[in-house]
Design a protein around this motif. Structure first.
Motif, PDB file in Angstrom:
ATOM      1  N   SER A 143       0.850  -1.191   0.000  1.00 30.81           N
ATOM      2  CA  SER A 143       0.000   0.000   0.000  1.00 30.81           C
ATOM      3  C   SER A 143       0.881   1.236   0.000  1.00 30.81           C
ATOM      4  N   ILE A 144       0.414   2.290  -0.655  1.00 27.33           N
ATOM      5  CA  ILE A 144       1.179   3.528  -0.661  1.00 27.33           C
ATOM      6  C   ILE A 144       1.126   4.212   0.708  1.00 27.33           C
ATOM      7  N   TYR A 145       0.163   3.810   1.545  1.00 28.24           N
ATOM      8  CA  TYR A 145       0.101   4.288   2.929  1.00 28.24           C
ATOM      9  C   TYR A 145       0.151   3.073   3.851  1.00 28.24           C
ATOM     10  N   TYR A 175      -9.405   0.115  13.223  1.00 30.71           N
ATOM     11  CA  TYR A 175     -10.130  -0.922  12.502  1.00 30.71           C
ATOM     12  C   TYR A 175      -9.299  -1.431  11.331  1.00 30.71           C
ATOM     13  N   SER A 176      -9.675  -2.610  10.841  1.00 33.06           N
ATOM     14  CA  SER A 176      -8.899  -3.273   9.793  1.00 33.06           C
ATOM     15  C   SER A 176      -9.724  -3.529   8.547  1.00 33.06           C
ATOM     16  N   ILE A 177      -9.060  -3.375   7.420  1.00 32.66           N
ATOM     17  CA  ILE A 177      -9.569  -3.865   6.140  1.00 32.66           C
ATOM     18  C   ILE A 177      -8.481  -4.786   5.589  1.00 32.66           C
ATOM     19  N   ILE A 178      -8.822  -6.041   5.440  1.00 30.58           N
ATOM     20  CA  ILE A 178      -7.829  -7.015   4.980  1.00 30.58           C
ATOM     21  C   ILE A 178      -8.028  -7.269   3.491  1.00 30.58           C
ATOM     22  N   PHE A 179      -6.946  -7.106   2.746  1.00 32.48           N
ATOM     23  CA  PHE A 179      -6.940  -7.370   1.313  1.00 32.48           C
ATOM     24  C   PHE A 179      -6.217  -8.688   1.062  1.00 32.48           C
ATOM     25  N   GLY A 180      -6.778  -9.496   0.182  1.00 26.80           N
ATOM     26  CA  GLY A 180      -6.155 -10.752  -0.190  1.00 26.80           C
ATOM     27  C   GLY A 180      -5.958 -10.843  -1.692  1.00 26.80           C
ATOM     28  N   VAL A 181      -4.954 -11.611  -2.119  1.00 25.15           N
ATOM     29  CA  VAL A 181      -4.694 -11.798  -3.548  1.00 25.15           C
ATOM     30  C   VAL A 181      -4.028 -13.156  -3.758  1.00 25.15           C
ATOM     31  N   CYS A 182      -4.375 -13.836  -4.849  1.00 19.78           N
ATOM     32  CA  CYS A 182      -3.784 -15.131  -5.203  1.00 19.78           C
ATOM     33  C   CYS A 182      -3.346 -15.086  -6.663  1.00 19.78           C
ATOM     34  N   ASP A 183      -2.239 -15.756  -6.968  1.00 18.05           N
ATOM     35  CA  ASP A 183      -1.814 -15.841  -8.361  1.00 18.05           C
ATOM     36  C   ASP A 183      -2.398 -17.099  -9.004  1.00 18.05           C
ATOM     37  N   SER A 226      -9.146   1.058  -1.576  1.00 21.27           N
ATOM     38  CA  SER A 226      -8.620   0.033  -2.490  1.00 21.27           C
ATOM     39  C   SER A 226      -7.636   0.620  -3.485  1.00 21.27           C
ATOM     40  N   SER A 227      -7.808   1.898  -3.814  1.00 18.23           N
ATOM     41  CA  SER A 227      -6.899   2.523  -4.784  1.00 18.23           C
ATOM     42  C   SER A 227      -5.495   2.704  -4.221  1.00 18.23           C
ATOM     43  N   TYR A 228      -5.328   2.561  -2.886  1.00 21.48           N
ATOM     44  CA  TYR A 228      -4.014   2.690  -2.267  1.00 21.48           C
ATOM     45  C   TYR A 228      -3.250   1.358  -2.266  1.00 21.48           C
ATOM     46  N   VAL A 229      -3.937   0.259  -2.596  1.00 25.74           N
ATOM     47  CA  VAL A 229      -3.356  -1.080  -2.443  1.00 25.74           C
ATOM     48  C   VAL A 229      -3.049  -1.664  -3.827  1.00 25.74           C
ATOM     49  N   PHE A 230      -1.854  -2.224  -3.960  1.00 25.53           N
ATOM     50  CA  PHE A 230      -1.409  -2.788  -5.231  1.00 25.53           C
ATOM     51  C   PHE A 230      -0.831  -4.182  -5.002  1.00 25.53           C
ATOM     52  N   ALA A 231      -0.969  -5.031  -6.029  1.00 25.53           N
ATOM     53  CA  ALA A 231      -0.429  -6.398  -5.948  1.00 25.53           C
ATOM     54  C   ALA A 231       0.176  -6.771  -7.294  1.00 25.53           C
ATOM     55  N   SER A 232       1.234  -7.545  -7.239  1.00 26.58           N
ATOM     56  CA  SER A 232       1.876  -8.015  -8.469  1.00 26.58           C
ATOM     57  C   SER A 232       2.528  -9.361  -8.219  1.00 26.58           C
TER      58      SER A 232
END
Length: 237
Positions: free
Chosen positions: A46-48, A97-105, A65-71
């Protein structure tokens, strides 16, 4: 054909089919059919590192969501998805509070990011009300009487008039004259009103003097009773 999404123990990099049997290995052996397996999870950043926002200042999930990136090294850019969110229902309450982001390849390697949002109250309360008073010595105004004519509101705590206090004053309700008092207030987050509220009080002497003494005098014709003699027997307070 071997399905590349078939589960493989993570410690192995390759698998191949030989004599209709699948074997897992960390190196290329024989001339079997092998697949270079991706065991590296995607990166998610995340940029922050976190956000601090004012209470009731809702930040949309689209913005966050626009602050979070995945590659991923094999799949390139990926789009993270929100898997947990306890911020949206608590944006109007102080806390973290939490917002959890997940990603799978495509090889089913997964990663997640816990994006934290701290909700704070950084808005100072407002104090206003009557600013000019007359106080009479026969019935003097107390500081609490003045406070009861003031109002204090806060964006989070609401009515906080009970928290109003006098910062400084030279008020003497028993001595006629003009006085200046300054009041302020703090909310539960210790935000103080931006400026003190100024109150002017004029103390008025409304009590008439009291004359005491004899009300009857007797004088002989030979001795003149003067006004000076009468006044000398009276007490004026």
């Amino acid at each position: 054909y071997i399905d590349p999404k078939k589960y493989i123990p993570p410690k192995y990099t390759y698998y191949y089919k030989y004599n209709d049997k699948i074997t897992y290995t960390n190196s290329q052996i024989h001339k079997g059919v092998y697949i270079d397996r991706d065991v590296t999870p995607p990166t998610i950043t995340s940029i922050y590192p976190s956000l601090v926002v004012s209470v009731n200042e809702y930040r949309s999930l689209e913005e966050i969501s626009s602050y979070v990136f995945a590659s991923d090294t094999h799949d390139g850019r990926l789009i993270p998805e929100i898997t947990y969110d306890n911020y949206s229902s608590n944006y109007n309450k102080l806390g973290t509070y939490s917002i959890i982001f997940g990603v799978c390849d495509s090889s089913n390697n997964c990663n997640e990011l816990n994006f934290q949002i701290k909700v704070i109250d950084d808005i100072p309360p407002i104090i206003n009300g009557k600013s000019n008073f007359h106080s009479y010595i026969s019935n003097p105004l107390s500081i609490n009487d003045i406070v009861m004519e003031l109002k204090a509101t806060d964006n989070y705590d609401g009515d906080i008039r009970d928290e109003i206090y006098v910062k400084n004053h030279n008020y003497n309700p028993k001595l006629p004259g003009a006085y200046t008092l300054y009041f302020s207030v703090n909310d539960t987050s210790l935000n103080q009103a931006k400026s003190a509220f100024k109150v002017e009080v004029e103390v008025i002497d409304d009590i008439p003097p009291i004359i005491e003494g004899p009300t009857y005098f007797e004088s002989k014709l030979s001795s003149l009773l003067t006004t000076k003699t009468i006044l000398s027997n009276l007490i004026v307070t």
